[in-house]
Design a protein around this motif. Structure first.
Motif, PDB file in Angstrom:
ATOM      1  N   MET A 150      -8.508   7.550   5.967  1.00 62.08           N
ATOM      2  CA  MET A 150      -9.021   8.623   5.161  1.00 62.08           C
ATOM      3  C   MET A 150      -7.840   9.405   4.599  1.00 62.08           C
ATOM      4  SD  MET A 150     -12.297   9.809   7.261  1.00 62.08           S
ATOM      5  CE  MET A 150     -13.524   9.340   6.093  1.00 62.08           C
ATOM      6  N   LEU A 151      -7.830   9.584   3.305  1.00 63.84           N
ATOM      7  CA  LEU A 151      -6.685  10.187   2.663  1.00 63.84           C
ATOM      8  C   LEU A 151      -6.493  11.647   3.017  1.00 63.84           C
ATOM      9  CD1 LEU A 151      -6.873   8.443  -0.813  1.00 63.84           C
ATOM     10  CD2 LEU A 151      -5.464   7.854   1.148  1.00 63.84           C
ATOM     11  N   GLU A 152      -7.527  12.342   3.432  1.00 63.64           N
ATOM     12  CA  GLU A 152      -7.346  13.735   3.817  1.00 63.64           C
ATOM     13  C   GLU A 152      -6.547  13.864   5.107  1.00 63.64           C
ATOM     14  OE1 GLU A 152     -11.499  12.656   5.384  1.00 63.64           O
ATOM     15  OE2 GLU A 152     -10.562  12.527   3.437  1.00 63.64           O
ATOM     16  N   HIS A 153      -6.325  12.761   5.792  1.00 66.90           N
ATOM     17  CA  HIS A 153      -5.546  12.761   7.027  1.00 66.90           C
ATOM     18  C   HIS A 153      -4.179  12.125   6.824  1.00 66.90           C
ATOM     19  CE1 HIS A 153      -8.953  14.195   9.254  1.00 66.90           C
ATOM     20  NE2 HIS A 153      -9.694  13.208   8.775  1.00 66.90           N
ATOM     21  N   PHE A 154      -3.724  12.057   5.583  1.00 68.52           N
ATOM     22  CA  PHE A 154      -2.453  11.416   5.293  1.00 68.52           C
ATOM     23  C   PHE A 154      -1.304  12.176   5.947  1.00 68.52           C
ATOM     24  CE2 PHE A 154       1.421  11.118   2.763  1.00 68.52           C
ATOM     25  CZ  PHE A 154       1.638   9.752   2.816  1.00 68.52           C
ATOM     26  N   ALA A 155      -0.356  11.407   6.488  1.00 72.30           N
ATOM     27  CA  ALA A 155       0.873  11.964   7.038  1.00 72.30           C
ATOM     28  C   ALA A 155       2.023  11.072   6.605  1.00 72.30           C
ATOM     29  CB  ALA A 155       0.786  12.026   8.564  1.00 72.30           C
ATOM     30  N   LEU A 156       3.218  11.619   6.550  1.00 74.21           N
ATOM     31  CA  LEU A 156       4.381  10.843   6.135  1.00 74.21           C
ATOM     32  C   LEU A 156       4.598   9.611   7.010  1.00 74.21           C
ATOM     33  CD1 LEU A 156       6.954  13.634   5.204  1.00 74.21           C
ATOM     34  CD2 LEU A 156       5.615  12.185   3.662  1.00 74.21           C
ATOM     35  N   ARG A 157       4.210   9.674   8.274  1.00 76.18           N
ATOM     36  CA  ARG A 157       4.388   8.532   9.179  1.00 76.18           C
ATOM     37  C   ARG A 157       3.511   7.339   8.783  1.00 76.18           C
ATOM     38  NH1 ARG A 157       1.340  12.241  12.189  1.00 76.18           N
ATOM     39  NH2 ARG A 157      -0.689  11.401  12.773  1.00 76.18           N
ATOM     40  N   HIS A 158       2.586   7.556   7.853  1.00 77.76           N
ATOM     41  CA  HIS A 158       1.733   6.459   7.382  1.00 77.76           C
ATOM     42  C   HIS A 158       2.417   5.619   6.298  1.00 77.76           C
ATOM     43  CE1 HIS A 158      -1.947   9.130   8.581  1.00 77.76           C
ATOM     44  NE2 HIS A 158      -1.285   8.649   9.628  1.00 77.76           N
ATOM     45  N   ILE A 159       3.463   6.158   5.697  1.00 77.90           N
ATOM     46  CA  ILE A 159       4.113   5.466   4.578  1.00 77.90           C
ATOM     47  C   ILE A 159       4.686   4.103   4.985  1.00 77.90           C
ATOM     48  CG2 ILE A 159       6.031   5.564   2.925  1.00 77.90           C
ATOM     49  CD1 ILE A 159       5.431   8.565   2.623  1.00 77.90           C
ATOM     50  N   PRO A 160       5.458   3.992   6.074  1.00 79.45           N
ATOM     51  CA  PRO A 160       6.014   2.667   6.400  1.00 79.45           C
ATOM     52  C   PRO A 160       4.968   1.564   6.581  1.00 79.45           C
ATOM     53  CG  PRO A 160       7.226   4.348   7.575  1.00 79.45           C
ATOM     54  CD  PRO A 160       6.032   5.025   6.946  1.00 79.45           C
ATOM     55  N   PRO A 161       3.900   1.777   7.363  1.00 80.06           N
ATOM     56  CA  PRO A 161       2.932   0.678   7.489  1.00 80.06           C
ATOM     57  C   PRO A 161       2.159   0.413   6.200  1.00 80.06           C
ATOM     58  CG  PRO A 161       2.222   2.556   8.802  1.00 80.06           C
ATOM     59  CD  PRO A 161       3.583   2.866   8.292  1.00 80.06           C
ATOM     60  N   LEU A 162       1.940   1.428   5.373  1.00 79.25           N
ATOM     61  CA  LEU A 162       1.241   1.202   4.111  1.00 79.25           C
ATOM     62  C   LEU A 162       2.134   0.471   3.111  1.00 79.25           C
ATOM     63  CD1 LEU A 162      -0.746   4.537   3.717  1.00 79.25           C
ATOM     64  CD2 LEU A 162      -1.580   2.297   4.483  1.00 79.25           C
ATOM     65  N   LEU A 163       3.420   0.769   3.146  1.00 80.11           N
ATOM     66  CA  LEU A 163       4.360   0.034   2.311  1.00 80.11           C
ATOM     67  C   LEU A 163       4.396  -1.435   2.743  1.00 80.11           C
ATOM     68  CD1 LEU A 163       6.522   0.004   0.106  1.00 80.11           C
ATOM     69  CD2 LEU A 163       8.177   0.693   1.835  1.00 80.11           C
ATOM     70  N   LEU A 164       4.464  -1.659   4.042  1.00 75.65           N
ATOM     71  CA  LEU A 164       4.443  -3.019   4.567  1.00 75.65           C
ATOM     72  C   LEU A 164       3.151  -3.737   4.168  1.00 75.65           C
ATOM     73  CD1 LEU A 164       5.715  -5.183   6.464  1.00 75.65           C
ATOM     74  CD2 LEU A 164       4.336  -4.157   8.263  1.00 75.65           C
ATOM     75  N   ALA A 165       2.022  -3.053   4.311  1.00 72.51           N
ATOM     76  CA  ALA A 165       0.731  -3.654   3.950  1.00 72.51           C
ATOM     77  C   ALA A 165       0.721  -4.058   2.479  1.00 72.51           C
ATOM     78  CB  ALA A 165      -0.404  -2.678   4.247  1.00 72.51           C
ATOM     79  N   SER A 166       1.295  -3.223   1.630  1.00 73.43           N
ATOM     80  CA  SER A 166       1.342  -3.535   0.198  1.00 73.43           C
ATOM     81  C   SER A 166       2.244  -4.736  -0.072  1.00 73.43           C
ATOM     82  CB  SER A 166       1.842  -2.317  -0.583  1.00 73.43           C
ATOM     83  OG  SER A 166       0.955  -1.233  -0.400  1.00 73.43           O
ATOM     84  N   ILE A 167       3.399  -4.762   0.592  1.00 75.46           N
ATOM     85  CA  ILE A 167       4.331  -5.879   0.419  1.00 75.46           C
ATOM     86  C   ILE A 167       3.679  -7.173   0.883  1.00 75.46           C
ATOM     87  CG2 ILE A 167       6.491  -6.872   1.288  1.00 75.46           C
ATOM     88  CD1 ILE A 167       7.559  -3.929   1.324  1.00 75.46           C
ATOM     89  N   TRP A 168       3.020  -7.144   2.031  1.00 75.63           N
ATOM     90  CA  TRP A 168       2.380  -8.356   2.546  1.00 75.63           C
ATOM     91  C   TRP A 168       1.205  -8.780   1.669  1.00 75.63           C
ATOM     92  CZ3 TRP A 168       2.290  -7.561   8.577  1.00 75.63           C
ATOM     93  CH2 TRP A 168       3.566  -7.831   9.072  1.00 75.63           C
ATOM     94  N   THR A 169       0.428  -7.811   1.186  1.00 74.28           N
ATOM     95  CA  THR A 169      -0.720  -8.150   0.349  1.00 74.28           C
ATOM     96  C   THR A 169      -0.266  -8.887  -0.902  1.00 74.28           C
ATOM     97  OG1 THR A 169      -2.011  -6.287   1.180  1.00 74.28           O
ATOM     98  CG2 THR A 169      -2.672  -7.195  -0.945  1.00 74.28           C
ATOM     99  N   VAL A 170       0.746  -8.358  -1.563  1.00 75.78           N
ATOM    100  CA  VAL A 170       1.249  -8.973  -2.788  1.00 75.78           C
ATOM    101  C   VAL A 170       2.143 -10.175  -2.478  1.00 75.78           C
ATOM    102  CG1 VAL A 170       2.634  -8.572  -4.863  1.00 75.78           C
ATOM    103  CG2 VAL A 170       1.057  -6.809  -4.056  1.00 75.78           C
ATOM    104  N   GLY A 171       3.014 -10.031  -1.494  1.00 75.01           N
ATOM    105  CA  GLY A 171       3.964 -11.093  -1.162  1.00 75.01           C
ATOM    106  C   GLY A 171       3.303 -12.384  -0.729  1.00 75.01           C
ATOM    107  N   GLY A 172       2.150 -12.282  -0.112  1.00 79.70           N
ATOM    108  CA  GLY A 172       1.435 -13.472   0.327  1.00 79.70           C
ATOM    109  C   GLY A 172       0.955 -14.345  -0.815  1.00 79.70           C
TER     110      GLY A 172
END
Length: 131
Positions: free
Chosen positions: A1-23
């Motif tokens: 949920m975006l209302e609970h966003f924290a900076l600590r979420h950036i690394p796993p979301l960046l990884l998720a994006s890289i894996w989603t596209v990289g695959g």
């Protein structure tokens, strides 16, 4: 949920994006390039017999990336940490395979970055459970 966003979420979301596209790389840039990018040798990359396998592997990586995003958007950060911790197995397998059949340095690179991801999950960094 975006209302609970924290900076600590950036690394796993960046990884998720890289894996989603990289695959999808074996489809967008060709299987030979995907195998080389993965870190395996030119001999393996040029083998057409290996090409279907990198396409299968890529679909699984994309699936993991999409799963991380889905789990995050559902507000389940502890589940994200569990999934990220499981990446430790990928670190072991990728490290061993690349050590045997990879380009120089690929085993260390793969095992290191995936171990960091697994440690992130084990420490509950996304959920803030421990830190």
């Amino acid at each position: 949920m975006l209302e609970h966003f924290a900076l600590r979420h950036i690394p796993p979301l960046l990884l998720a994006s890289i894996w989603t596209v990289g695959g999808t790389m074996s489809w967008t840039h060709g299987p030979e390039q995907a195998i080389l990018t993965y870190g395996l040798s030119e001999k393996i990359a040029s083998s057409k017999a290996a090409w279907p396998l990198i396409k299968i592997e890529g679909s699984r990586v994309t699936t993991i990336g999409l799963a991380i995003w889905g789990i995050y958007l559902g507000g389940h950060q502890e589940a994200m940490d569990t999934l990220l911790a499981c990446v430790g197995w990928m670190a072991v397998v990728d490290g061993l395979v690349c050590a045997k059949d990879g380009a120089p340095g690929s085993a260390k690179m793969r095992a290191t970055y995936q171990s960091v991801v697994a440690l992130w999950g084990l420490l509950g960094m996304t959920s803030g459970k421990y830190f």
